[in-house]
Design an enzyme around this catalytic site. Structure first.
Site, short mmCIF file in Angstrom:
data_model
loop_
_atom_site.label_atom_id
_atom_site.label_comp_id
_atom_site.label_asym_id
_atom_site.label_seq_id
_atom_site.Cartn_x
_atom_site.Cartn_y
_atom_site.Cartn_z
N THR A 14 0.92 -1.28 -0.01
CA THR A 14 0.22 0.20 0.21
C THR A 14 1.34 1.34 0.26
O THR A 14 1.12 1.82 -1.17
CB THR A 14 -1.12 -0.21 0.94
OG1 THR A 14 -0.09 -0.16 2.55
CG2 THR A 14 -2.07 -1.46 1.03
N THR A 27 1.30 -3.56 12.57
CA THR A 27 -0.02 -3.43 11.02
C THR A 27 0.40 -4.37 10.13
O THR A 27 2.00 -3.85 9.33
CB THR A 27 0.08 -2.45 10.82
OG1 THR A 27 -1.55 -1.63 12.00
CG2 THR A 27 -1.67 -1.92 9.46
N GLU A 76 5.99 5.17 6.94
CA GLU A 76 5.82 5.76 6.39
C GLU A 76 6.21 6.96 6.46
O GLU A 76 6.50 7.30 8.01
CB GLU A 76 4.45 5.79 6.55
CG GLU A 76 2.79 4.67 5.78
CD GLU A 76 2.04 5.19 6.37
OE1 GLU A 76 1.31 4.69 5.29
OE2 GLU A 76 1.89 6.11 6.67
N ASN A 109 -0.42 10.69 5.63
CA ASN A 109 -1.66 10.52 6.79
C ASN A 109 -2.62 11.03 6.79
O ASN A 109 -3.90 11.31 6.92
CB ASN A 109 -1.40 9.86 8.00
CG ASN A 109 -0.25 8.21 7.99
OD1 ASN A 109 -1.21 6.89 7.60
ND2 ASN A 109 0.38 8.23 8.06
N SER A 123 -7.16 9.46 -0.55
CA SER A 123 -7.65 9.80 -1.56
C SER A 123 -6.31 9.48 -2.64
O SER A 123 -5.91 9.91 -3.50
CB SER A 123 -7.58 12.07 -1.60
OG SER A 123 -7.03 12.20 -0.62
#
Length: 407
Positions: free
Chosen positions: A153, A190, A276, A402, A407
Site C-alpha cells: 500500500t 500492522t 511511512e 496520512n 485520496s
C-alpha cells in the site's frame, strides 16, 4: 542456515501469481495469490485489536480448525474492515472463486486485505482477479517477487526473504513476504505476512514456534503507535522436503525455529525501516535488564516515543528523551545503574553513565546519528535479560501521507 534467492515461492510446491484487478489502485498490481500444490498445516497470529476485519475473522476460523490451508488470496487498496455481513460475503466469494478455478475446498482458502477501512470490496473484481491469477501461478523467484509487490500500500519497497537449512541431512526451505509501512504497533503490528515452508511438522508445534518467534520479531516493531484491524501472519508447511516429521521440541524443531526467527526478524526490520515517511531505521537494544519482559517494555518505549523518533530524525543526541521514555514505560529500574550509548556504522558514543550525563563531542554524535540505521544501546546493569525493538524516525512526510490517505 543460508539466505537464498526469492521469497514466498522458495520452498518446494509453492507458487504465486499477481494481477491488476483495479480494486482501488489504477495502473499497478493489487491482488496476489499464494498456492501450495498439496494441502498445508498452518499456523497464524492475528491483530489484538477488538475491531477485526472480516478477512481476519475468516482466517482465524480456518487456522484454528483442523482444516488445512492450500491457498491465500490477498488484495491491497481496501481493507474489508468495518464492513458488516457484506465483508464476510466478499471473503466467501473470493474463496469460492479459488475453489472453482483450482478445485481446492473453499474453506481451505485464506484471504487477506489491506488498505482503507470502511469501504466495501468490489466482489466482481475480486473474483475476476482470482480467475486471472490461477493460470499464471508459478513457482519462480520472479512470481514470488511480483506477488510481494502486489500487496503493497504505502510501502516504498517490497519485502521478501528466503532461507535454506538442513534437518537430518535433508534440505528444507522457508520463504516469506510481508507488507507494512504505517499503522504499525505491537500486538501484532500492522502488517500482512505470509510464510511457506516444505518442512514436515505437526500443526501444534508449528503454531508454538510461530507464536514464540512473532513475540520477538513482529511484535517488537512500531512506526506510529496504531494497531491495525487487519494484522495477519499465516505460515504454511506442506511437508514436501521429506524430512522426518517433527513431533517434539528436539534439535530439528530448534533448527526450524532459528530459521523462522531469522526470516521474521528480517522482514520486521525491513518494515520498520520502511515506515511511512521514514528516513532511517531506529533500533533500541536493552541488555542486562531484570527480566525479559522489562527489557521488551523498555526497548519498545524508546522506539515508540514520538519525541525519541523526532530526535532521531533531527540527529539530535538528546539522551534525556530516551531516558524519559524508559521512565514512563512501566518497568521498574534505578537510573543510577543505567549506561546509554548511541551506535551506528559511523561509530559508538556513551552519553550517560550511571545517573550522570557525560560531556561528549556533539560533532561525533551528529556523525553517528546521520547513519541510515541508529541504535540506542542501554545497559541496565540489573540482570541478564535483553531485548531489541525496531522503529523509524518521525518525519514531516508521515503527516503528509496520512492526511490524505483515502485520496
Amino acid at each position: 542456515m543460508k539466505v537464498i534467492d526469492g521469497g514466498i515461492t522458495a520452498a518446494q510446491g509453492f507458487e504465486a501469481a499477481s494481477t491488476a484487478a483495479g480494486i482501488k489502485y489504477q495502473g499497478r498490481t493489487d491482488m496476489a495469490m499464494v498456492y501450495s500444490k498439496v494441502p498445508c498445516v498452518s499456523a497464524g497470529t492475528f491483530t489484538t485489536n477488538v475491531v477485526k476485519a472480516a478477512c481476519v475473522q475468516w482466517d482465524m476460523k480456518i487456522v484454528k480448525s483442523d482444516k488445512p490451508v492450500q491457498a491465500v488470496v490477498i488484495n491491497s487498496g481496501i481493507a474489508n474492515a468495518c464492513t458488516g455481513q457484506e465483508g464476510f460475503n466478499a471473503c466467501e466469494a473470493t474463496a469460492r472463486g479459488v475453489q472453482e478455478v483450482l478445485g481446492v475446498p473453499y474453506d481451505t482458502v485464506a484471504v487477506a486485505s489491506t488498505g482503507v477501512i470502511g469501504m466495501q470490496l468490489p466482489v466482481d473484481k475480486l473474483v475476476a482477479g482470482v480467475k486471472a491469477m490461477a493460470p499464471k501461478l508459478d513457482g519462480s523467484v520472479n512470481a514470488g517477487t511480483e506477488a510481494s509487490k502486489a500487496i503493497m500500500t504505502t510501502d516504498t519497497v517490497n519485502k521478501e526473504i528466503a532461507v535454506s537449512f538442513e534437518i537430518d541431512g535433508v534440505e528444507v526451505k522457508l520463504g516469506g513476504m510481508s507488507k507494512g509501512s504505517g499503522m504499525i504497533h505491537p500486538n501484532m503490528c500492522t502488517m500482512l505476512a505470509f510464510l511457506g515452508t516444505d518442512l514436515d511438522i505437526e500443526k501444534e508445534l508449528l503454531q508454538e514456534a510461530v507464536s514464540d518467534v512473532v513475540a520477538d520479531s513482529f511484535n517488537m516493531i512500531t512506526v506510529d503507535g496504531d494497531t491495525s484491524t487487519n494484522d495477519t501472519l499465516i505460515c504454511m508447511a506442506n511437508g514436501l522436503a521429506g524430512n522426518k516429521k517433527i513431533t517434539s521440541k528436539d534439535e530439528s524443531y530448534e533448527a526450524f525455529k532459528e530459521a523462522l526467527s531469522y526470516v521474521c526478524t528480517s522482514l520486521a526490520k525491513t518494515m520498520a525501516a520502511d515506515g511511512e515517511g521514514a528516513s532511517k531505521l531506529f533500533e533500541a537494544t536493552i541488555v542486562n535488564a531484570k527480566s525479559k519482559e522489562d527489557a521488551k517494555t523498555l526497548a519498545r518505549a524508546i522506539v515508540g516515543s514520538n519525541l525519541s523518533k523526532a530526535a532521531i530524525f533531527g540527529c539530535d543526541a538528546n539522551f534525556g528523551r530516551f531516558l524519559c521514555a524508559m521512565g514512563y514505560s512501566g518497568a521498574d529500574f534505578d537510573q543510577n545503574d543505567v549506561e546509554l550509548f548511541f551506535k551506528s556504522t559511523n561509530g559508538e558514543l556513551k552519553v550517560f553513565d550511571k545517573g550522570t550525563p557525560i560531556v561528549f563531542d556533539e560533532e561525533e554524535a551528529l556523525k553517528i546519528m546521520k547513519a541510515d540505521a541508529v541504535t540506542v544501546f542501554v545497559d541496565m546493569h540489573e540482570g541478564d535479560a535483553e531485548a531489541t525493538a525496531w522503529g523509524c524516525d518521525l518525519t514531516y512526510d508521515y503527516v503528509k501521507i496520512n492526511a490524505d490517505y483515502r485520496s
